[in-house]
Design an enzyme around this catalytic site. Sequence first.
Site, PDB file in Angstrom:
ATOM      1  N   LYS A  80     -74.958 -48.115   5.552  1.00 30.31           N
ATOM      2  CA  LYS A  80     -73.760 -47.452   5.006  1.00 30.31           C
ATOM      3  C   LYS A  80     -73.582 -47.868   3.547  1.00 30.31           C
ATOM      4  O   LYS A  80     -73.763 -49.044   3.200  1.00 30.31           O
ATOM      5  CB  LYS A  80     -72.533 -47.844   5.846  1.00 30.31           C
ATOM      6  N   SER A 155     -64.884 -43.381   8.742  1.00 26.81           N
ATOM      7  CA  SER A 155     -65.542 -43.112   7.484  1.00 26.81           C
ATOM      8  C   SER A 155     -67.068 -43.144   7.561  1.00 26.81           C
ATOM      9  O   SER A 155     -67.750 -42.606   6.695  1.00 26.81           O
ATOM     10  CB  SER A 155     -65.078 -44.125   6.439  1.00 26.81           C
ATOM     11  N   SER A 179     -63.908 -46.843  11.916  1.00 30.68           N
ATOM     12  CA  SER A 179     -64.992 -46.130  11.225  1.00 30.68           C
ATOM     13  C   SER A 179     -66.390 -46.307  11.798  1.00 30.68           C
ATOM     14  O   SER A 179     -67.311 -45.608  11.384  1.00 30.68           O
ATOM     15  CB  SER A 179     -65.024 -46.523   9.758  1.00 30.68           C
TER      16      SER A 179
HETATM   17  N1  GLN Z   1     -60.007 -43.658   9.554  1.00 27.43           N
HETATM   18  C1  GLN Z   1     -59.402 -44.921   9.221  1.00 27.43           C
HETATM   19  C2  GLN Z   1     -58.847 -44.865   7.822  1.00 27.43           C
HETATM   20  O1  GLN Z   1     -58.835 -43.830   7.273  1.00 27.43           O
HETATM   21  C3  GLN Z   1     -60.393 -46.020   9.412  1.00 27.43           C
HETATM   22  C4  GLN Z   1     -61.254 -46.257   8.246  1.00 27.43           C
HETATM   23  C5  GLN Z   1     -62.233 -47.367   8.461  1.00 27.43           C
HETATM   24  O2  GLN Z   1     -62.367 -47.909   9.555  1.00 27.43           O
HETATM   25  N2  GLN Z   1     -62.892 -47.728   7.383  1.00 27.43           N
HETATM   26  O3  GLN Z   1     -58.410 -45.825   7.277  1.00 27.43           O
END
Ligand code: GLN
Length: 510
Positions: A80, A155, A179
């Site tokens: 990532k 994400s 994420s």
């Molecule tokens: N979807 C969540 C957010 O927007 C989680 C993001 C993440 O785990 N990096 O913050």
Amino acid sequence: MTDDIIRLSAAQLAEKLAARDVSSVEATRAHLDRIGAVDGDVHAFLHVSDRAVDVAADIDRRRAAREELGPLAGVPLAIKDVLVTTDMPSTSGSKILEGYVSPFDATVVARSRAAGLVPLGKTNMDEFAMGSSTEHSAYGPTRNPWDLDRVPGGSGGGSAAAVAAFEAPLALGSDTGGSIRQPAHVTGTVGVKPTYGGVSRYGSIALASSLDQVGPVTRTVLDAGLLHDVIGGHDPNDATSIPDAWPSFAEAAREGARGDVLKGLRIGVVKELPDSGFQTGVAASFREALARMEAQGAQIVETSAPHFEYAVAAYYLILPAEASSNLAKFDSVRFGMRVDVPGGTVEDVMSVTRDAGFGPEVKRRIILGTYALSAGYYDAYYGSAQKVRTLIQRDFAEAFASVDVIATPSAPTTAFRIGEKIDDPLSMYLNDLTTIPANLAGVPGISVPSGLAAEDGLPVGIQFLAPAREDARLYRVGAALEALLVDEWGGLLIDRAPELHASDAKGAAR
Ligand code: GLN
């Protein structure tokens, strides 16, 4: 041959590499070919390494010289883009870091290299890991291999899609509020958020430091355990890293797959998470998975976590507060992009650069976070959110006094359509309903494919949560369920994904 290689799990590929049935160069080329064939459509990668074949050749040489190599040596890995790397750019999905190359490797990357894994490239993500769909990437969205008109989650949609599209057998992700687990759920793959402090965050571009955790993204529970064994454990460069020794998670997964860990296992189901909040097929798949486990001797116990319903609200104060502080370092001076303002002051340059470099979701959260931390509102917002966080930690402690794991659907819906939620931040935020509590409490979680939703034929995942430091329990339970389902389905869920065809659409907007 290529197709055979890319469809192997990492564990199966590792066996063939060790037996010298396949070379790492062949395996790496097979995945690079696959990326070449399908990534124009999927767009899982932001950067593909030009060194992968050389790295693989080196592993092959070392194997030929009978050097002692780790269990995953020669297996390709997608990374990532939130994790910094010395030989590839690291943008965290943002324009402000376009072309940025780090002078050091993130600890998880360094450990992967030392274990002989072959980095294939960097995967797409929502900008600075803010989002649940990968649509907030400054470089365009990733598409879900199950249906190219749908999101792969976020994400870490790039890592999940890479693994689901057989472009990589293994990937690294980061999970601040879901994420890793939510993309696993919507792509029919496996994702693990380790215990806070279980895996080093050194070199992971910080979103919210009290919530961030790096973890494995794979197609099988055993593969996740194998990768976790490589990246986990104490790192003196991360002040929050737990110094204790950890058991082997691969061993735990193997034990789960063969043993009868389900017998007598107490699985807590949170009564405050009502079925009605979930898409019909998601709730149905969840109930079926529980029934299968019950049939093997597990006990389903209703458990209470009264404060879970405030988790999303608390998270969207704590996360922006920490993010606004972490992102202050992108000041046009030290990192990445700078927009010159002829005759302007330093402040002008900073402000114009940040305006041009950050996307709308990042700006929204910086404004929210700065507001929540401002003198007059600190107690009302940030202070209250921290109190809720403590109450959620207590909910977990009380629940785990009488159950071994908690189970929830990994997310309320299957993959939504690209564009469906992008203009409705609140509904996007609510997609993390069931994953966020684990980050607030620091406990580990795993998402394992549980089936397809009847109404849309899209993958659904079940999430298991365990007390802090009990990650091994998740691998045992996850592997036990996976083994049951593989028996029943005659293969993994991902094997049922529609065939992707080689395209010459190369990055073209569809
Ligand atoms: N979807 C969540 C957010 O927007 C989680 C993001 C993440 O785990 N990096 O913050």
